[in-house]
Design an enzyme around this catalytic site. Structure first.
Site, PDB file in Angstrom:
ATOM      1  N   CYS A 259       2.561   5.507   3.080  1.00 28.69           N
ATOM      2  CA  CYS A 259       2.410   6.810   3.274  1.00 28.69           C
ATOM      3  C   CYS A 259       3.842   7.051   4.132  1.00 28.69           C
ATOM      4  CB  CYS A 259       0.986   7.186   4.360  1.00 28.69           C
ATOM      5  SG  CYS A 259       1.519   6.837   5.590  1.00 28.69           S
ATOM      6  N   HIS A 308      -2.132   9.381   8.522  1.00 30.20           N
ATOM      7  CA  HIS A 308      -1.299   9.527   7.293  1.00 30.20           C
ATOM      8  C   HIS A 308      -0.788  10.767   7.729  1.00 30.20           C
ATOM      9  CE1 HIS A 308      -1.792   9.216   2.886  1.00 30.20           C
ATOM     10  NE2 HIS A 308      -2.081  10.329   3.100  1.00 30.20           N
ATOM     11  N   HIS A 320       2.078  12.457  -1.627  1.00 28.47           N
ATOM     12  CA  HIS A 320       2.203  11.680  -0.590  1.00 28.47           C
ATOM     13  C   HIS A 320       1.932  10.347  -1.659  1.00 28.47           C
ATOM     14  CE1 HIS A 320      -2.613  11.357  -0.347  1.00 28.47           C
ATOM     15  NE2 HIS A 320      -2.110  12.012  -1.799  1.00 28.47           N
TER      16      HIS A 320
END
Length: 346
Positions: A259, A308, A320
């Site tokens: 991420c 995240h 993402h």
């Protein structure tokens, strides 16, 4: 004449014990035969457990990334210090050679000054502290001694600093190994759970994911927002070019990403350097608290520990790298699995 003995009969107690044991064995066999088999977890239950394992793996991944970044930084700092020490030692040798030349010249002109001779055979720090001897040296010799003393102190400090950083590097490498093992353990457990699903169940999960992806893509296209800036637009465009690229923990592109690897890579393509880990990226710009104030290209963070991160894609969607087993994609911010915390405008 051989005697004939009647075989010994089992005692009543022994017969009773054997009979009871046999009855118990029959009863247990009957219960085992009639017991309902343990229920296999449903597809949705497996998915929930797998998603939880993937979330834990991503948490460990960001810690792994932090340790890896620290290791690389320490290695560079140690290399610089070692180079400085090597150059400093050369300078110190030159200074000593210069002082030796002075001594040789002095000897040829009538002998070495006793104080200079003392210096050449002793530690200059101890020698220089004896201020009374300085009166016996020339101004040039005093200056040379001071330079040598200063250089020795610098070298001692740099060697000490390098030694401490080497210890820190060793501890960081140990931490890195532990985090890597933790990530691999979580991913292995998730894969074992997935392997309990039938081919039909796996296909159903894949179909659900594809439908969600198509829905998110439609949302992005129908509600395209204004980028936060020209550089945000360039970063977002770079990330869009990687849609379909696989998630791999610890990866920073261009053929795979995690991420924070995707977000740092995307902004690098726009000429902007941001930190490597999601937690560190929270300080890369101005914080945006309300989702309604987000613009395309803003960094968006999820989960209370901020493990995240993605790029805001407009209309409540995020672009993402989700987790192992998936590719870079659009997704609704409401289905990430953890709450939206805030955004950051780089």
């Amino acid at each position: 004449m051989a005697s004939h003995r009647r075989p010994k009969q089992p005692s009543r107690t022994r017969v009773t014990v054997l009979t009871t044991a046999a009855a118990a064995a029959v009863a247990l066999s009957s219960q085992a035969a009639n017991a309902a088999p343990s229920e296999k977890p449903s597809k949705d239950e497996v998915k929930a457990k797998v998603d939880k394992l993937y979330e834990e793996a991503e948490q460990a991944t960001e810690k792994y990334n932090g340790a890896k970044e620290k290791q690389e930084k320490l290695q560079k700092e140690i290399s610089t210090l070692q180079d400085n020490v090597a150059r400093g030692q050369e300078d110190l040798n030159d200074l000593r050679d210069g002082l030796g030349s002075m001594a040789s010249a002095q000897y040829r002109s009538g002998g070495i000054d006793p104080s200079l001779q003392l210096f050449l055979s002793a530690d200059p720090d101890n020698y220089l502290d004896k201020a009374s001897t300085l009166d016996q040296l020339s101004g040039q010799q005093v200056e040379a001694l001071k330079k040598i003393q200063e250089k020795q102190r610098d070298l001692a400090q740099q060697r000490s600093e390098a030694s401490e950083k080497l210890k820190d590097l060793s501890a960081t490498r140990t931490e890195l190994g532990k985090k890597k093992k933790e990530v691999q353990g979580k991913l292995s457990s998730a894969q074992k759970l997935l392997n309990t699903l039938t081919a039909k169940e796996k296909a159903a999960l894949a179909a659900e994911e594809q439908r969600a992806n198509r829905s998110s893509e439609r949302e992005v296209l129908s509600g395209a927002g204004t980028p936060a800036s020209g550089r945000a637009a360039a970063a977002f465009a770079a990330a869009q070019s990687k849609i379909g690229t696989p998630y791999v923990y610890g990866a920073t592109g261009p053929s795979s990403f995690d991420c924070s690897g995707l977000t740092s890579w995307a902004y690098a393509q726009a000429g902007v350097g941001i930190p490597r880990t999601s937690q560190a990226q929270t300080g890369a710009g101005t914080r945006i608290s309300s989702m309604s104030d987000l613009q395309v290209g803003d960094l968006v963070f999820f989960f209370s520990d901020l493990h995240h991160v993605g790029l805001y894609a407009g209309n409540g969607q995020v672009l993402h790298a989700p987790r192992t087993g998936t590719n870079v994609r659009y997704e609704s911010m409401g289905t990430i699995g953890g709450p939206f915390m805030f955004g950051v405008r780089v």
